[in-house]
Design an enzyme around this catalytic site. Sequence first.
Site, PDB file in Angstrom:
ATOM      1  N   HIS A 296       0.850  -1.182   0.000  1.00 16.58           N
ATOM      2  CA  HIS A 296       0.000   0.000   0.000  1.00 16.58           C
ATOM      3  C   HIS A 296       0.883   1.227   0.000  1.00 16.58           C
ATOM      4  O   HIS A 296       1.979   1.226   0.553  1.00 16.58           O
ATOM      5  CB  HIS A 296      -0.911  -0.012   1.240  1.00 16.58           C
ATOM      6  CG  HIS A 296      -2.035   0.976   1.170  1.00 16.58           C
ATOM      7  ND1 HIS A 296      -1.888   2.293   1.537  1.00 16.58           N
ATOM      8  CD2 HIS A 296      -3.317   0.830   0.760  1.00 16.58           C
ATOM      9  CE1 HIS A 296      -3.043   2.916   1.366  1.00 16.58           C
ATOM     10  NE2 HIS A 296      -3.925   2.061   0.893  1.00 16.58           N
TER      11      HIS A 296
ATOM     12  N   ASP B  47      -8.136  -4.704  -0.216  1.00 15.18           N
ATOM     13  CA  ASP B  47      -8.648  -5.192  -1.500  1.00 15.18           C
ATOM     14  C   ASP B  47      -8.501  -6.703  -1.652  1.00 15.18           C
ATOM     15  O   ASP B  47      -9.211  -7.321  -2.453  1.00 15.18           O
ATOM     16  CB  ASP B  47      -7.897  -4.511  -2.655  1.00 15.18           C
ATOM     17  CG  ASP B  47      -8.071  -3.001  -2.631  1.00 15.18           C
ATOM     18  OD1 ASP B  47      -9.219  -2.555  -2.536  1.00 15.18           O
ATOM     19  OD2 ASP B  47      -7.068  -2.284  -2.704  1.00 15.18           O
TER      20      ASP B  47
END
Length: 435
Positions: free
Chosen positions: A313, A371
Amino acid sequence: MQLSDKKATLSFSDGSEPIEFPVYQGTTGPEVIDIRKLYSQTGMFTYDPGFLSTASCESAITYIDGDEGKLQYRGYPISQLAENYKFLDVCYLILNGELPDDQQKYDFDQLVTHHTMVHEQLHFFLRGFRRDAHPMAVLTGLVGALSAFYHDSTDITNPHHRHVSAIRLVAKMPTLVAMAYKYSQGQPFIYPQNNLSYTGNFLRMMFGTPCEDYVVNDVVERALDRIFILHADHEQNASTSTVRLCGSSGTNPFAAIAAGVGCLWGPAHGGANEACLKMLEDIQASGGISQVAEFMEKVKDKNSGVRLMGFGHRVYKNYDPRAKLMQETCREVLDALGLHDDPLFKLAMEVERIALEDPYFVERRLYPNVDFYSGIVQRAIGIPTELFTAIFALARTVGWIAQWNEMLSDPNYKIGRPRQLYTGEDTRNVPGVDG
């Protein structure tokens, strides 16, 4: 924001006088150097592609500590909110700064519920799109069009207008997403029903038909509600920054949120869960769980072109706190729907196991993000892959509108105007013209 006793000094190697800049500290997190007078004092700009080290605003809504894997809305840890509150409670918190008491909760729920219908003429507007249009293309148009139907609340200098617009956007977004889905399926639109919860209402508008009553599954409703909570806000990400930048020009809130929807559409942002699910499906098609180890070896080979989606991320350099909650939610949904042997979930667990044990991934701090599991949950619920990003937009709308409203209330806010390092041609004359 509090002025620190510390000063930042910029010195120059050519003997020019050093320049001092004030340093500010927030409630927590890194201090910031105030460089607003840098250009006037030095004739220079800073160079920060992607704004990796730039605080573009002051905000009291969301705090992230990427190194510690921490996410808080208005100071509350995301895990506590997701496990103990509903999405509309979190919406109230994000918009107002505090969790609602019983009366505030009731009033807010009623207010949102009675704004879920959209103008009937939006149905005709929707029919102008092709049936096979991507839901995000449709949603961008529908949200932008709201300003043509609800122009009685677009005076951004009026706090009441801003409040009404915020409620309308949060309330109507599920209706718009469900309309976009029904249109793509050739099914009739299902109107909202006021005796259902926010998330239950959305599920009914998505999957109900006039042929029979739709019964909301409690586990599915709670899972989707949790997905909404986990995606409600995430500090100054690309789409939120887009909403702020667009809104800084003084445009109406519907246009600003439509800009955020468009930015979210990108595969590097809101489309990541769709890409992650596709990766798992590709592994399954190539042989399933026996191929995971080989796939992970290809990921480590820079020349293979194989990418590991759902890991790492821009901000988090630790385990994304939302991913842990999403993994638990994934188990609950699959068990409730009798899908505990879901092959993609087993693949996901094996991919995660290898990534958390292999030194290559550990050293690079590539941990699962939200996700990685959210796509499996949505797929199990019956939400088509191409609608995943629209679900994300639905959830993020409350964060966008809260950030937009906060910006307009900030006495230091100005129209956004980044500068550049120009590397094009110097001054030159067009052919045939003397200088």
